[in-house]
Design an enzyme around this catalytic site. Structure first.
Site, short mmCIF file in Angstrom:
data_model
loop_
_atom_site.label_atom_id
_atom_site.label_comp_id
_atom_site.label_asym_id
_atom_site.label_seq_id
_atom_site.Cartn_x
_atom_site.Cartn_y
_atom_site.Cartn_z
NE ARG A 77 -2.45 1.11 3.57
CZ ARG A 77 -3.15 0.95 4.69
NH1 ARG A 77 -4.45 0.67 4.62
NH2 ARG A 77 -2.58 1.04 5.87
CG HIS A 121 0.87 24.99 -5.35
ND1 HIS A 121 1.25 26.26 -4.99
CD2 HIS A 121 -0.24 24.69 -4.62
CE1 HIS A 121 0.41 26.73 -4.08
NE2 HIS A 121 -0.50 25.79 -3.84
CE LYS A 160 -2.18 4.47 6.76
NZ LYS A 160 -3.43 4.84 7.44
C1 LIG Z 1 -9.47 6.87 6.63
C2 LIG Z 1 -9.04 5.50 7.02
N1 LIG Z 1 -9.68 4.44 6.50
C3 LIG Z 1 -9.35 3.18 6.82
C4 LIG Z 1 -8.32 2.92 7.71
C5 LIG Z 1 -7.98 1.51 8.06
O1 LIG Z 1 -6.77 1.09 7.46
P1 LIG Z 1 -5.93 -0.06 8.13
O2 LIG Z 1 -6.88 -1.20 8.38
O3 LIG Z 1 -4.89 -0.43 7.13
O4 LIG Z 1 -5.34 0.48 9.39
C6 LIG Z 1 -7.60 3.99 8.27
C7 LIG Z 1 -6.50 3.72 9.19
O5 LIG Z 1 -5.91 4.58 9.78
C8 LIG Z 1 -7.96 5.31 7.90
O6 LIG Z 1 -7.31 6.38 8.41
#
Ligand SMILES: Cc1ncc(COP(=O)(O)O)c(C=O)c1O
Length: 302
Positions: A58, A116, A161
């Protein structure tokens, strides 16, 4: 005004192992100026990096989306994390085999004058820290969590992320202000996820989650739940879920690296199902604990 003193936790910054209060980055770091970076949170159970390869995959996807080069190979990441995990256990005097930690790692595009565009060729800033994992309380596991709902006002690239987390900060604060545990978000009447977790519902024994697309961060628990459901014969599907379906669900669950899987028993002050954690939660939780145990038995991880 109050600037809390940081505890002397071990961390890693750009090739150096140091302590949190001593770590310094430039004010022109694009992480500081633009939130131009990505992160990961890897759970570590007794020195076992849980689902490490999936977290790395990821991370690679997030970096590729933002065209930030990955400064480390997977085995280099693994070595940095293992070293910090050991340093942390030593600094607390805890037995590392009994310590559950969470490792946070962040990569920003690097340092440059403000512009930017995605300036190419910068040296990424790399930061890693670890701490004891803050897990749900006994009461939350026994009685379930309470959630509030809100419109999903975040951007439309939730699958990255990214350290640009103002939307999540504002979403989470809605539940803090309401003295609830999480904020469940809906975009145009359809479930996306929560401020910092994925959301699942159970109807007539079937586990349902929103599709893997740009509107949610695909938690590492998506694939784990698929595996557990297959093992336990729990039907599971990913599809759009309406607000009405969430409110009429038999069970609602949250998942994340630190929450693992957690039942939601109240939404906007109303009970979910019979207001108690349900049987599918219990099966997923048991399956999750079994997966952790199996991962530890299969060590050494990187
Ligand atoms: C917005 C969001 N969605 C989903 C998740 C869950 O991801 P994971 O199961 O990999 O921790 C997180 C984890 O921090 C998150 O911030």
């Amino acid at each position: 005004m109050n600037t809390p003193t940081l505890p002397p936790l071990p961390c890693y910054l750009n090739g150096e192992y140091t302590l949190l209060p001593d770590a310094r980055v430039s004010v022109m770091d694009r992480g500081f100026i633009f939130g131009d970076g990505v992160y990961e949170v890897v759970p570590v159970y007794g020195r076992c990096l849980f689902r490490f390869e999936q977290h790395m995959a990821r991370l690679e996807r997030s970096l590729a989306e933002l065209r930030i080069p990955n400064p480390n190979t997977r085995s280099q990441w693994g070595a940095i994390i293992q070293r910090l995990v050991s340093d942390y256990a030593r600094s607390t005097g805890a037995d590392p085999e009994k310590l559950d930690q969470m490792v946070y790692l962040q990569i920003t595009r690097g340092v440059a004058l403000r512009e930017h565009a995605m300036l190419p060729g910068l040296t990424p800033t790399v930061f890693v820290m670890t701490n004891t994992m803050k897990q749900p309380s006994e009461a939350q596991r026994r009685d379930g969590a309470s959630c509030v709902t809100a419109e999903d006002f975040r951007w439309q690239k939730a699958h990255i992320k990214s350290t640009s987390l103002l939307g999540s900060v504002m979403a989470r604060q809605i539940s803090v202000d309401a003295e609830a545990d999480e904020t469940i978000l809906f975009r145009d009447g359809m479930l996306s996820e929560a401020a910092a977790s994925n959301v699942w519902i159970v109807k007539d024994g079937e586990l349902l989650g929103p599709p893997r697309d740009h509107l949610v961060l695909e938690g590492i628990r998506y694939a784990l739940f698929e595996e557990i459901c297959q093992t336990h014969g729990i039907p599971m599907a990913l599809r759009r879920i309406s607000r009405a379906e969430v409110l009429a669900a038999d069970e609602v669950l949250l998942s994340s690296a630190t929450k693992e899987v957690l039942p939601v028993t109240r939404i906007d002050g109303q009970p979910v199902g019979d207001g108690r954690p349900g049987p599918v939660y219990a099966q997923l939780y048991a399956g999750y604990q079994a997966a952790k145990l199996q991962a530890r038995l299969r060590r050494p991880s990187p």
